[in-house]
Design a protein around this motif. Structure first.
Motif, short mmCIF file in Angstrom:
data_model
loop_
_atom_site.label_atom_id
_atom_site.label_comp_id
_atom_site.label_asym_id
_atom_site.label_seq_id
_atom_site.Cartn_x
_atom_site.Cartn_y
_atom_site.Cartn_z
N SER A 1 -37.10 -48.95 -9.70
CA SER A 1 -37.37 -49.78 -8.52
C SER A 1 -38.42 -50.86 -8.79
O SER A 1 -38.98 -51.43 -7.86
N TYR A 2 -38.67 -51.14 -10.07
CA TYR A 2 -39.65 -52.17 -10.47
C TYR A 2 -39.46 -53.46 -9.67
O TYR A 2 -38.35 -53.97 -9.55
N MET A 3 -40.56 -54.00 -9.17
CA MET A 3 -40.50 -55.12 -8.21
C MET A 3 -39.81 -56.36 -8.75
O MET A 3 -39.26 -57.14 -7.98
N TYR A 4 -39.84 -56.59 -10.06
CA TYR A 4 -39.27 -57.82 -10.61
C TYR A 4 -37.88 -57.60 -11.22
O TYR A 4 -37.33 -58.51 -11.86
N SER A 5 -37.32 -56.40 -11.09
CA SER A 5 -36.08 -56.11 -11.83
C SER A 5 -34.91 -56.99 -11.40
O SER A 5 -34.53 -57.05 -10.23
N VAL B 1 -46.48 -48.06 -17.91
CA VAL B 1 -46.32 -47.41 -16.61
C VAL B 1 -44.87 -47.56 -16.14
O VAL B 1 -44.22 -46.59 -15.76
N ALA B 2 -44.37 -48.78 -16.24
CA ALA B 2 -43.00 -49.03 -15.79
C ALA B 2 -42.02 -48.22 -16.62
O ALA B 2 -41.06 -47.66 -16.12
N ALA B 3 -42.28 -48.17 -17.91
CA ALA B 3 -41.36 -47.50 -18.80
C ALA B 3 -41.32 -46.02 -18.52
O ALA B 3 -40.25 -45.41 -18.48
N SER B 4 -42.47 -45.47 -18.30
CA SER B 4 -42.47 -44.03 -18.09
C SER B 4 -41.85 -43.73 -16.74
O SER B 4 -41.43 -42.63 -16.50
N ALA B 5 -41.85 -44.53 -15.86
CA ALA B 5 -41.15 -44.33 -14.59
C ALA B 5 -39.64 -44.46 -14.80
O ALA B 5 -38.84 -44.43 -13.91
N ALA B 6 -39.29 -44.17 -15.82
CA ALA B 6 -37.96 -44.29 -16.08
C ALA B 6 -37.25 -45.54 -16.03
O ALA B 6 -37.04 -44.93 -16.03
N THR C 1 -28.46 -53.84 -8.65
CA THR C 1 -29.35 -53.08 -7.76
C THR C 1 -30.83 -53.37 -7.99
O THR C 1 -31.68 -52.85 -7.26
N GLY C 2 -31.18 -54.15 -9.02
CA GLY C 2 -32.59 -54.45 -9.28
C GLY C 2 -33.25 -55.05 -8.04
O GLY C 2 -32.62 -55.81 -7.30
N ALA C 3 -34.54 -54.72 -7.86
CA ALA C 3 -35.23 -55.11 -6.62
C ALA C 3 -35.24 -56.62 -6.39
O ALA C 3 -35.28 -57.09 -5.26
N ALA C 4 -35.21 -57.40 -7.47
CA ALA C 4 -35.30 -58.86 -7.33
C ALA C 4 -33.93 -59.55 -7.45
O ALA C 4 -33.83 -60.75 -7.26
N TYR C 5 -32.90 -58.75 -7.77
CA TYR C 5 -31.62 -59.36 -8.13
C TYR C 5 -31.02 -60.26 -7.05
O TYR C 5 -30.73 -61.43 -7.28
#
Ligand SMILES: *[C@@H]1O[C@H](CO)[C@@H](O)[C@H](O)[C@H]1NC(C)=O
Ligand SMILES: *[C@@H]1O[C@H](CO)[C@@H](O)[C@H](O)[C@H]1NC(C)=O
Ligand SMILES: *[C@@H]1O[C@H](CO)[C@@H](O)[C@H](O)[C@H]1NC(C)=O
Length: 417
Positions: free
Chosen positions: A312-316, A8-13, A321-325
């Motif tokens: 925009s994956y929650m743990y990126s 799912v995450a992968a296909s979301a680009a 710019t990753g959501a968790a960075y």
């Protein structure tokens, strides 16, 4: 993390542990503030997409070295590189390599190890090839001999036998791990660590229930590390931003910690994460702090995950710019090993006794680095607690007789002269 979500995450680009334990004689480990040997992140991309072999840039991507550099410069010293076995050896387990995919994997690995960090080769296959459980231990051994041959001369490579075996016979999981170990050593790759993973998604919380038999693994080089994964959401699957509570990180590691101690093994958390919210942040830090207190058996951890396609994956944790960075990098930083030095010490093996001794003053074992007990009533920082580093806003003066010493740019600590 479970494969459905991935798609799912992968296909979301002071104070040094002066004497190495028996297990560590070959590799004197430099003890930093956290006591960890490795802290880092998975670098996702090459395992993305369900098209096999798929197209580079459309179905999958390699991590970007300039983003790895940001995390390396911050002080991470281990990067796990997930990839797919079907893309590396498309014809069969024992077949030849897809040359471009191998070359790209090698250049990513060489970039990482060229900075002095460790690169973990992670066949992200869940104990399966081409959709079926790998039943042939002999083919699996050959696959690993072939792969390890390509990396045998690089001491900073770590071989991770497979990502998250699950719903398999436990005996098969043990046999596959043993076949991988034997295959890697048969390739002449004798200096590297091997990360073994267990059944039931290699979960730390359920390790004693499903993976007790893993203690039987043997290695002629005695460099096995037990890689476990642990998420902090309700079912430990890593699919929710919500953590159970603020102590769940420690709670879920307790039985595995006992198992490592009882069996005389070393462990590593190869995947973990929590959402960006105060409960998860406390739970993540509590887990790392607990592991640090038990760094006689826990060698470190890797966040899941960085990589260019997380969106925009929650743990990126992808810089910047990753959501968790911006939330989690400062938390992880408190536990980073001293920059650059772990690698050379660990890699130089028994030659490092003198080096380890001469740098002894910079090496400590510690309890929790922060918290309510960190200062005296006069506001002075006690021994082993943080006293400085980039973005440190707390007190910087140590209680007598300790001085505030730089461990890395992010972390200064009160230690004896
Ligand atoms: C850590 O090591 C890297 C690679 O050697 C170096 O570029 C970076 O400046 C170092 N960072 C710190 C904080 O010392
Ligand atoms: C958090 O949850 C775990 C598991 O249910 C429990 O053992 C622990 O006591 C809880 N911690 C707190 C602070 O409630
Ligand atoms: C650290 O402080 C600098 C300013 O000194 C600020 O720009 C940066 O965002 C801070 N970083 C973190 C991770 O808080």
């Amino acid at each position: 993390m479970r494969i459905t979500n991935l798609i799912v995450a992968a296909s979301a680009a002071s104070l040094v542990q002066a004497l190495p334990s028996k297990r560590e004689v070959k590799d004197i480990k430099k003890r930093t503030a956290s006591g960890f040997t490795w802290v880092g992140v998975s670098e996702s991309g090459a395992e993305f997409g369900s098209n096999i072999p798929g197209t580079l840039g459309t179905d999958y991507i390699w991590p970007e070295t300039d983003k790895i550099a940001v995390l390396r410069e911050a002080g991470m010293n281990i990067f796990r590189i997930p990839f797919l076995m079907e893309r590396l050896t498309p014809d069969s387990l024992t077949g030849s390599f897809a040359s471009t995919y191998l070359a790209d994997l090698k250049s990513t690995v060489e970039y990482v190890t060229g900075t002095g960090a460790y690169a973990v080769l992670d066949p992200h296959n869940y104990g399966r090839y081409d959709g079926s459980i790998i039943e042939s231990t002999s083919d699996f051994k050959t696959w690993w001999t072939n792969v390890a041959t390509e990396f045998a001369s690089n001491d900073l490579v770590i071989f991770d036998t497979n990502n998250e075996y699950h719903d398999m016979e436990e005996s098969l999981v043990v046999e596959l791990n043993q076949a991988a170990i034997n295959g890697i050593r048969a390739a002449g790759a004798t200096t590297q660590y091997i990360f073994v993973e267990g059944n039931a998604y290699t979960g730390a919380w359920s390790w004693t229930e499903y993976n007790d038999d893993m203690s039987a693994l043997t290695d002629t080089e005695d460099k096995i590390i037990y890689e476990m994964h642990q998420y902090l959401d309700s079912d430990s699957s890593g699919t929710s931003e919500t953590c159970v509570n603020s102590t769940i990180g420690q709670n879920r590691l307790e039985s595995a910690t006992e198992w490592l101690k009882t069996n005389g093994k070393l462990g590593f958390i190869g995947e973990f994460a929590g959402g960006v919210n105060s409960v998860c942040e406390e739970a993540v830090e509590g887990m790392l702090s607990y592991m640090s207190e038990n760094s006689d058996v826990w060698t470190g951890a890797e966040w899941w995950s960085a990589g260019p396609w997380w969106g925009s994956y929650m743990y990126s944790l992808e810089p910047t710019t990753g959501a968790a960075y911006s939330t989690y990098l400062p938390i992880l930083e408190k536990y980073f090993p001293a920059n650059g030095t772990t690698a050379s010490v660990a890699a130089s093996g028994s030659a490092s006794v003198a080096a380890a001794t001469s740098t002894a003053a910079a090496i400590q074992e510690t309890t929790t680095p922060n918290g309510p007990e960190a200062t005296t009533s006069a506001g002075l920082v006690k021994q082993y607690y943080q006293c400085g580093g980039i973005n440190w806003t707390g007190p910087t003066e140590c209680e007598s007789p300790y001085t505030c010493k730089e461990q890395n740019v992010w972390y200064y600590q009160c230690v004896a002269e």
